[in-house]
Design a protein around this motif. Structure first.
Motif, PDB file in Angstrom:
ATOM      1  N   LEU A  21       0.860  -1.186   0.000  1.00 11.70           N
ATOM      2  CA  LEU A  21       0.000   0.000   0.000  1.00 11.70           C
ATOM      3  C   LEU A  21       0.898   1.238   0.000  1.00 11.70           C
ATOM      4  N   PRO A  22       0.826   2.046  -1.048  1.00 10.23           N
ATOM      5  CA  PRO A  22       1.623   3.296  -1.030  1.00 10.23           C
ATOM      6  C   PRO A  22       0.843   4.403  -0.310  1.00 10.23           C
ATOM      7  N   VAL A  23       1.414   4.981   0.732  1.00 11.87           N
ATOM      8  CA  VAL A  23       0.727   6.072   1.454  1.00 11.87           C
ATOM      9  C   VAL A  23       1.734   7.174   1.779  1.00 11.87           C
ATOM     10  N   ASP A  24       1.204   8.367   2.095  1.00  9.36           N
ATOM     11  CA  ASP A  24       2.108   9.459   2.461  1.00  9.36           C
ATOM     12  C   ASP A  24       2.576   9.333   3.906  1.00  9.36           C
ATOM     13  N   LEU A  25       1.700   8.820   4.771  1.00 11.83           N
ATOM     14  CA  LEU A  25       2.031   8.838   6.203  1.00 11.83           C
ATOM     15  C   LEU A  25       1.453   7.594   6.879  1.00 11.83           C
ATOM     16  N   VAL A  26       2.206   7.035   7.810  1.00  8.69           N
ATOM     17  CA  VAL A  26       1.721   5.881   8.578  1.00  8.69           C
ATOM     18  C   VAL A  26       1.636   6.284  10.051  1.00  8.69           C
ATOM     19  N   LEU A  27       0.458   6.074  10.643  1.00  3.37           N
ATOM     20  CA  LEU A  27       0.246   6.400  12.060  1.00  3.37           C
ATOM     21  C   LEU A  27      -0.022   5.093  12.798  1.00  3.37           C
ATOM     22  N   SER A  28       0.856   4.768  13.738  1.00  3.43           N
ATOM     23  CA  SER A  28       0.698   3.518  14.481  1.00  3.43           C
ATOM     24  C   SER A  28      -0.083   3.786  15.766  1.00  3.43           C
ATOM     25  N   ALA A  29      -1.151   3.041  15.961  1.00  2.00           N
ATOM     26  CA  ALA A  29      -1.960   3.172  17.195  1.00  2.00           C
ATOM     27  C   ALA A  29      -2.160   1.755  17.744  1.00  2.00           C
ATOM     28  N   THR A  30      -1.039   1.112  18.041  1.00  2.00           N
ATOM     29  CA  THR A  30      -1.127  -0.304  18.404  1.00  2.00           C
ATOM     30  C   THR A  30      -0.798  -0.524  19.877  1.00  2.00           C
ATOM     31  N   GLY A  31      -1.117   0.481  20.677  1.00  2.00           N
ATOM     32  CA  GLY A  31      -0.988   0.225  22.114  1.00  2.00           C
ATOM     33  C   GLY A  31       0.100   1.049  22.784  1.00  2.00           C
ATOM     34  N   LEU A  32       0.066   1.026  24.098  1.00  2.00           N
ATOM     35  CA  LEU A  32       0.980   1.837  24.908  1.00  2.00           C
ATOM     36  C   LEU A  32       1.856   0.939  25.766  1.00  2.00           C
ATOM     37  N   ARG A  33       3.072   1.427  26.037  1.00  4.95           N
ATOM     38  CA  ARG A  33       3.921   0.702  26.992  1.00  4.95           C
ATOM     39  C   ARG A  33       4.242   1.669  28.136  1.00  4.95           C
ATOM     40  N   PRO A  34       3.758   1.382  29.339  1.00  3.84           N
ATOM     41  CA  PRO A  34       4.032   2.277  30.467  1.00  3.84           C
ATOM     42  C   PRO A  34       5.546   2.514  30.625  1.00  3.84           C
ATOM     43  N   ARG A  35       5.933   3.754  30.942  1.00  2.00           N
ATOM     44  CA  ARG A  35       7.365   4.092  31.117  1.00  2.00           C
ATOM     45  C   ARG A  35       7.807   3.636  32.510  1.00  2.00           C
TER      46      ARG A  35
END
Lengths: 56, 399
Positions: free
Chosen positions: B247-261
Motif C-alpha cells: 500500500l503506497p501512502v504518504d504517512l503511517v500512524l501507528s496506534a497499536t498500544g501503549l507501553r508504560p514508562r
C-alpha cells in the motif's frame, strides 16, 4: 440557554437539554448543578468546564 | 525562555511530581486543594504546558491547532498551583534509599533534588509493532502533545494516511483524519474494530460506519514492512492466511498500544510489572514514592483512561495530604469519540469472564456481558443503542 464543554474530554452540557440520564432535567442552568457533579464521560469536576458558543 | 532558578543542589521539597500530563497536573491540583501551604515542585521533560490528551484524536474536526490544545503555559500552571515547575528537565535516576532524584536540567547541568514524597506520572510510550524496512523509522505514534505536534507538521504534506491498529485511539484518529479530508485506511490483524472490547456484530457495525465515510479497511491484515519510495511510504501488509499486498501512502500512524514508562522505577529497584506496581493507595514498593496514570499498574491493572485517572488522582492527593483513602472506582464507561458511530463500553471487572448477549437494532448494537448465572457484568453500546446507557448503568449498579 448556554452550552458548556468539558475541556478534558469534549462532553457538552446543553442547558436546554439538561442531562436526563444523569438525573438533570432539561432547562437546568449550569449554576444550579451541584458543585460536586462530575463529567459523565471522564469524571472531571465542574471547574474543568468552560462556557462555549456552540455553532447552531 | 526565562532563566529558570533551580533549588539548591539536594534541596528537599516536600512534594515532587514528575510529569506534566493529565496525571501530574491533576494530582497537583487535587493535592493543592488539600494542602495550601507546602512547597511543590513539578518536573516536565517538555515545555510543561497543560493539554488534554483525549482532545488530540478529534482536534482536526474541532479545528484546533496543537498550540490551541495547549490551554495553559507552564508559567500559568505554576501560578495556579503555587508550584515551581522545571521544564525541559529530564529525571535521569531515582535514589529511593536517599529520597533523592537526579535531574538533567535544560542548561545541561545535572543536579540532585530531595523529596519528602515523590509522585511518578511518567506516562507511556506509544509503541509501534516491529516493522522492517528503511521507512519503519518514519512511522508516527502519538501519546502526548509533543508526538501530536510532529504528526500535525507531517500531515501538512500528506494526503493519504494508513492507521495501524483499530482500537480506541486508531478508530478515533482514523475518523478525525477522514472527516478532515484525508484519504484514510486502517489495518489491523483482528477481524473487526475494538475486538478486545466489543462483540463482533458491534465491531463490524463500527467498521461499516467508518467505511461509509470513505475509510478503507484492511481487517485481518498486519503491517510487516515499510519502505521509502519517491517521497511515499510503501507498506507491506500480510494477511493471517499468508497473502501479502503493498500500500503506497504518504504517512503511517501507528496506534497499536501503549507501553508504560517503567525504566526509571525499574532501575531504582521499585517493583515493576507491566506498569509501575502500586497498591490501591497508589503507593509503590517504596513508602515515599507513588505512581499514577499511564505509567502505573494500580492494584494489578493498567488503565490508560481519563476516568480511572481522575479517581486515582483524588485518592492519591488524600494520601499525600495524610488522610489516606484507597481508590474506589465507580462504574467507568470508556467512550469512543467517533462521530460516525459512537461507542460506550463498560468492560467486566478484570478476571471476570462474561459472555455476550447481543441485540442488533437499526443503526446500533446493544451487547450485555453476562456471567453463567445471567448476572450483568458489563456492556457495550454502539450507534443508536447509546440511548440505553443510563438504564444499563443503573442495572449494573444494582446487579
Amino acid at each position: 440557554m448556554k452550552k458548556w464543554q468539558c475541556l478534558i474530554c469534549g462532553y457538552v452540557y446543553d442547558e436546554a437539554q439538561g442531562a436526563p440520564e444523569e438525573g438533570i432535567a432539561p432547562g437546568t442552568r449550569w449554576e444550579d448543578i451541584p458543585d460536586d457533579w462530575l463529567c459523565p464521560d471522564c469524571g472531571v469536576g465542574k471547574i474543568d468546564f468552560e462556557m462555549i458558543e456552540m455553532a447552531g | 525562555m526565562a532563566e529558570q532558578e533551580y533549588p539548591g543542589d539536594a534541596a528537599v521539597t516536600p512534594l515532587v511530581i514528575v510529569g506534566t500530563g493529565l496525571a501530574g497536573y491533576t494530582v497537583a491540583r487535587e493535592w493543592r486543594k488539600l494542602v495550601p501551604d507546602q512547597a511543590l515542585t513539578i518536573i516536565s521533560v517538555d515545555d510543561g504546558s497543560f493539554y488534554s490528551k483525549p482532545m488530540l484524536s478529534n482536534a482536526l474536526t474541532a479545528r484546533k491547532s496543537p498550540q490551541q490544545l495547549a490551554t495553559f503555559s507552564a508559567a500559568q500552571m505554576a501560578e495556579q498551583l503555587q508550584a515551581t515547575i522545571l521544564t525541559q528537565a529530564r529525571v535521569t535516576a531515582l535514589h529511593p534509599e536517599r529520597a533523592e532524584l537526579t535531574l538533567l536540567r535544560d542548561d545541561g547541568v545535572e543536579c540532585r533534588l530531595g523529596y519528602g514524597q515523590l509522585v511518578l506520572a511518567l506516562g507511556a510510550d506509544a509503541v509501534s509493532l516491529p516493522l522492517a524496512g528503511d521507512g519503519a523509522g518514519g512511522v508516527y505514534a502519538v501519546n502526548d502533545l509533543q508526538d501530536y505536534r510532529r504528526l500535525r507538521a507531517a500531515l501538512e504534506q500528506a494526503r493519504s494516511v494508513l492507521v495501524l491498529g483499530a482500537g480506541f485511539v486508531g478508530c478515533e484518529f482514523a475518523n478525525d483524519l477522514r472527516l478532515a479530508g484525508y484519504e484514510v485506511s486502517v489495518a489491523d490483524p483482528a477481524p473487526y474494530a475494538l475486538s478486545r472490547f466489543v462483540p463482533e456484530s458491534l465491531g463490524r457495525q463500527l467498521v461499516a460506519a467508518l467505511q461509509d465515510i470513505g475509510i478503507g479497511w484492511y481487517a485481518g491484515w498486519a503491517a510487516r514492512e515499510v519502505l521509502r519510495q519517491e517521497g511515499k511510504l510503501l507498506v507491506t501488509l500480510e494477511h493471517a492466511a499468508g497473502a501479502r499486498q503493498q500500500l503506497p501512502v504518504d504517512l503511517v500512524l501507528s496506534a497499536t498500544g501503549l507501553r508504560p514508562r517503567v525504566a526509571l522505577a525499574q532501575a531504582a529497584g521499585l517493583h515493576v510489572n507491566r506498569g509501575i506496581v502500586t497498591d490501591a493507595w497508589l503507593r509503590t514498593s517504596d513508602a515515599r514514592v507513588y505512581a499514577l496514570g499511564d505509567c502505573a499498574e494500580v492494584a494489578g491493572v493498567v488503565q490508560p483512561f481519563v476516568m480511572p485517572l481522575m479517581h486515582c488522582a483524588r485518592a492519591l492527593a488524600k494520601n499525600l495530604a495524610g488522610t489516606p483513602a484507597p481508590v474506589a472506582y465507580p462504574t467507568m464507561p470508556i467512550v469512543l469519540k467517533t462521530p460516525s458511530y459512537p461507542v460506550i463500553v463498560v468492560p467486566p471487572d478484570p478476571g471476570l469472564a462474561g459472555s455476550w448477549q447481543v441485540t442488533e437494532m437499526e443503526g446500533g448494537v446493544k451487547a450485555l456481558s453476562m456471567d453463567a448465572d445471567g448476572k450483568l457484568l458489563g456492556f457495550a453500546l454502539g450507534g443508536s443503542a447509546l440511548t440505553e446507557k443510563a438504564a444499563l448503568l443503573k442495572a449494573l449498579a444494582s446487579a
